[in-house]
Enzyme design. Structure first.
Site, PDB file in Angstrom:
ATOM      1  CE1 TYR A  86      -3.938   2.262   0.966  1.00 41.98           C
ATOM      2  CE2 TYR A  86      -2.236   3.417   2.189  1.00 41.98           C
ATOM      3  CZ  TYR A  86      -3.496   3.383   1.648  1.00 41.98           C
ATOM      4  OH  TYR A  86      -4.325   4.467   1.781  1.00 41.98           O
ATOM      5  CG  ASP A 101      -7.893   9.033   3.552  1.00 45.31           C
ATOM      6  OD1 ASP A 101      -7.629   9.953   4.355  1.00 45.31           O
ATOM      7  OD2 ASP A 101      -7.067   8.618   2.725  1.00 45.31           O
TER       8      ASP A 101
END
Length: 116
Positions: free
Chosen positions: A12, A36
């Site tokens: 990631y 997020d």
């Protein structure tokens, strides 16, 4: 024994740093969620996650990622990292703490980002 959580979180950070959209999307389960930052609403499913990526990466900015720490336990993990954003004569570094759940196939099932 390999650690699928550590592998997913390491990848990631790498795909974010290298602007690898396909690699990023390949990490997520079809029904994955992203929040997020936490409190901003949940992005659900791969198509919405692709749109999230496109929105962030359409900005005239570059992102440098420095992994500070990865902690994994069971099928959950925490990625602590610094992101330095640069663009048009400015630079800003933010410490981010992402909390992940990984499914049995090694894909990200959920990610919640804490930053301010």
């Amino acid at each position: 024994m390999s650690d699928p959580v550590r592998a997913a979180l390491t990848t990631y950070a790498k795909v974010w740093a290298t602007d690898d959209r396909d690699g990023f999307l390949g990490l997520f389960a079809e029904t994955a969620t992203i929040e997020d930052p936490v409190g901003s609403g949940v992005v659900e499913g791969k198509a919405a996650i692709a749109e999230f990526w496109d929105n962030v990466h359409s900005l005239p900015l570059t992102y440098e990622v420095e992994v500070v720490r990865i902690v994994s336990c069971g099928l959950e993990g925490v990625l602590v990292f610094n992101v330095t954003t640069r663009g048009e004569g400015m630079a800003m570094t933010v410490r981010i703490v992402d909390v992940f759940t990984i499914d049995d196939s090694g894909h990200i099932a959920s990610m919640r980002a804490f930053w301010d």
